[in-house]
Design an enzyme around this catalytic site. Structure first.
Site, PDB file in Angstrom:
ATOM      1  N   ASN A 115      55.085  97.172  66.079  1.00  0.00           N
ATOM      2  CA  ASN A 115      53.911  96.669  66.052  1.00  0.00           C
ATOM      3  C   ASN A 115      53.836  95.548  65.142  1.00  0.00           C
ATOM      4  O   ASN A 115      52.562  95.134  64.788  1.00  0.00           O
ATOM      5  CB  ASN A 115      52.853  97.772  65.877  1.00  0.00           C
ATOM      6  CG  ASN A 115      53.016  98.425  64.366  1.00  0.00           C
ATOM      7  OD1 ASN A 115      54.088  97.969  63.712  1.00  0.00           O
ATOM      8  ND2 ASN A 115      52.346  99.222  64.105  1.00  0.00           N
ATOM      9  N   LYS A 116      54.967  94.961  64.405  1.00  0.00           N
ATOM     10  CA  LYS A 116      54.882  93.967  63.449  1.00  0.00           C
ATOM     11  C   LYS A 116      54.794  92.592  64.295  1.00  0.00           C
ATOM     12  O   LYS A 116      54.872  92.513  65.329  1.00  0.00           O
ATOM     13  CB  LYS A 116      56.079  94.089  62.768  1.00  0.00           C
ATOM     14  CG  LYS A 116      56.102  95.296  61.766  1.00  0.00           C
ATOM     15  CD  LYS A 116      54.844  95.335  61.005  1.00  0.00           C
ATOM     16  CE  LYS A 116      55.095  96.656  59.857  1.00  0.00           C
ATOM     17  NZ  LYS A 116      54.898  97.885  60.475  1.00  0.00           N
ATOM     18  N   ASN A 117      54.760  91.775  63.368  1.00  0.00           N
ATOM     19  CA  ASN A 117      54.552  90.187  63.973  1.00  0.00           C
ATOM     20  C   ASN A 117      55.617  89.602  64.793  1.00  0.00           C
ATOM     21  O   ASN A 117      55.343  88.766  65.677  1.00  0.00           O
ATOM     22  CB  ASN A 117      53.941  89.206  62.912  1.00  0.00           C
ATOM     23  CG  ASN A 117      52.738  89.473  62.197  1.00  0.00           C
ATOM     24  OD1 ASN A 117      52.032  90.488  62.422  1.00  0.00           O
ATOM     25  ND2 ASN A 117      52.242  88.844  61.232  1.00  0.00           N
ATOM     26  N   TYR A 152      59.404  96.448  63.055  1.00  0.00           N
ATOM     27  CA  TYR A 152      58.856  97.742  63.866  1.00  0.00           C
ATOM     28  C   TYR A 152      58.298  96.951  65.353  1.00  0.00           C
ATOM     29  O   TYR A 152      57.445  95.793  64.960  1.00  0.00           O
ATOM     30  CB  TYR A 152      58.106  98.447  62.993  1.00  0.00           C
ATOM     31  CG  TYR A 152      57.764  99.804  63.702  1.00  0.00           C
ATOM     32  CD1 TYR A 152      58.609 100.873  63.910  1.00  0.00           C
ATOM     33  CD2 TYR A 152      56.322 100.148  63.909  1.00  0.00           C
ATOM     34  CE1 TYR A 152      58.228 102.073  64.535  1.00  0.00           C
ATOM     35  CE2 TYR A 152      56.038 101.133  64.519  1.00  0.00           C
ATOM     36  CZ  TYR A 152      56.913 102.409  64.780  1.00  0.00           C
ATOM     37  OH  TYR A 152      56.793 103.400  65.579  1.00  0.00           O
TER      38      TYR A 152
END
Length: 382
Positions: free
Chosen positions: A183-185, A181
């Site tokens: 906002n993930k790393n 997604y």
């Protein structure tokens, strides 16, 4: 010129990702194809896993893993109350009943002692979530699973870089589920992936992700002879596209740089907030690699002189975006109605859920933005 708002969870997208997407569009093949296959190979290599199956979300990854694990009607799956709703929704979609075991208040991860208290003859699987990127106590969880013949499905939405005693997160249980997604790393825009050690499981997952078909479109069309597909079981529409994989291919190569930058920001926060009346993230144990996905602080009114909602609003006025990870699942009306859950049944997760605030920790943050965030936090609890 008005000051710019700092958005929580801004992805770091480079020119390479943009060019790869353009090349994909020009190639004429934008569905599941060669870039998805390449992305699966490269992510599997990064995680030291023999097999990886790319899908369109971590929610899909969890659902498919549960199905492949044989979880279904009448079964129970034990998981944490401190997670995103997707974790329990996937269990429900698989036809099973989610059972919550409270968290360790220090690590915020599921407590293995609480897992043991929730075991019943109907328990089929354990679904630990590596909260914020800190790994769960997988030795203890694995021991419970072995003793009771349970499957282990790791929710690694926060844990791409995480390692536990030399083992990559997602490669310890039977299945590992990851999120890409925004906002993930690392991101693919939307997307997820499943890791497994079993070739048979990988092939079944790949089929289940595309309607239960025996061959996807790419495999059919690259064959010089026309081949019909066969539907071997009732599957789902969970496949990743080459457009998504095009972004991910270059994100994988920048993961270590992303992690180093987040670690730098994390350590800066630790030093800057050490004297404040906030509860800071716990330090990881020796032999553990923390993915540094979320930097969470707990805001206790009695200690900080401000409650969580006012703290968030204070940061908002100073143009600093925040997140809440997470309100305890037992607080949500739908689960109260379905399962009779009450917040008081999970005291640690409920307290954390009412006090937690996640601060921006994206590698795209500039030093100036980090300083702005630090000033906003300090001013808010002064």
């Amino acid at each position: 010129m008005s000051p710019k708002r700092i958005i929580f969870g801004t992805p770091s997208i480079g020119d390479e990702e943009i060019e790869e997407v353009i090349d994909t569009l020009r190639s004429g093949w934008i569905g599941t194809g060669p870039r998805v296959a390449r992305f699966e190979r490269e992510f599997a290599a990064y995680k030291r896993s023999p097999y990886a199956v790319a899908v369109n979300s971590c929610t899909a990854a969890l659902h498919l893993s549960l199905v492949a694990a044989g979880v279904g009607e009448g079964d129970e799956v034990i998981t944490t109350p401190l997670t995103f709703c997707a974790t329990v929704n996937a269990i429900i979609h698989a036809g099973a009943r989610p059972v919550l075991a409270d968290v360790d208040p220090r690590t915020m991860n599921i407590n293995p002692e609480q897992i043991e208290r929730k075991l019943t003859p109907r328990t089929k699987a354990l679904l630990p979530v590596h909260f914020a990127g800190l790994p769960c106590e997988m030795d203890a969880i694995g021991g419970i699973a072995t003793q009771h013949n349970l499957k282990v499905i790791e929710d690694c939405a926060h844990a791409i870089e995480t390692e536990y005693r030399g083992q990559p997160a997602g490669c310890i249980g039977d299945f590992g589920c990851f999120s890409f997604y925004p906002n993930k790393n690392m991101t693919t825009g939307e997307g997820g992936i499943i890791l497994t050690r079993s070739e048979a499981d990988a092939e079944r997952l790949r089929s289940l992700a595309l309607h239960g078909m025996s061959k996807d479109a790419w495999k059919r069309f690259i064959d010089p002879r026309f081949r019909h597909y066969l539907v071997t079981e009732v599957g789902y529409k969970y496949n990743m596209t080459d457009l998504n994989a095009a972004i991910g291919l270059h994100q994988i190569r920048r993961l270590d740089d992303f992690w180093r930058r987040r670690t730098e920001i994390w350590n800066t926060y630790d030093r800057a907030f050490d004297d404040l009346p906030l509860v800071l993230p716990t330090r990881e144990a020796e032999g553990v690699k923390h993915a540094r996905h979320l930097y969470t602080v707990l805001v206790d009114r009695d200690r900080a002189g401000i409650d969580r909602e006012d703290f968030i609003e204070s940061l908002n006025r100073r143009l600093v975006g925040t997140g809440v990870h997470y309100l305890c699942l037992a607080e949500h009306p739908v689960y109260q109605s379905l399962f009779g859950w009450r917040a008081s049944d999970f005291p640690h997760a409920s307290r954390i859920g009412r006090q937690t605030v996640s601060l921006p920790i994206s590698p795209s943050l500039s030093d100036s933005e980090v300083s702005t965030i630090i000033s906003a936090v300090r001013e808010s609890v002064a």
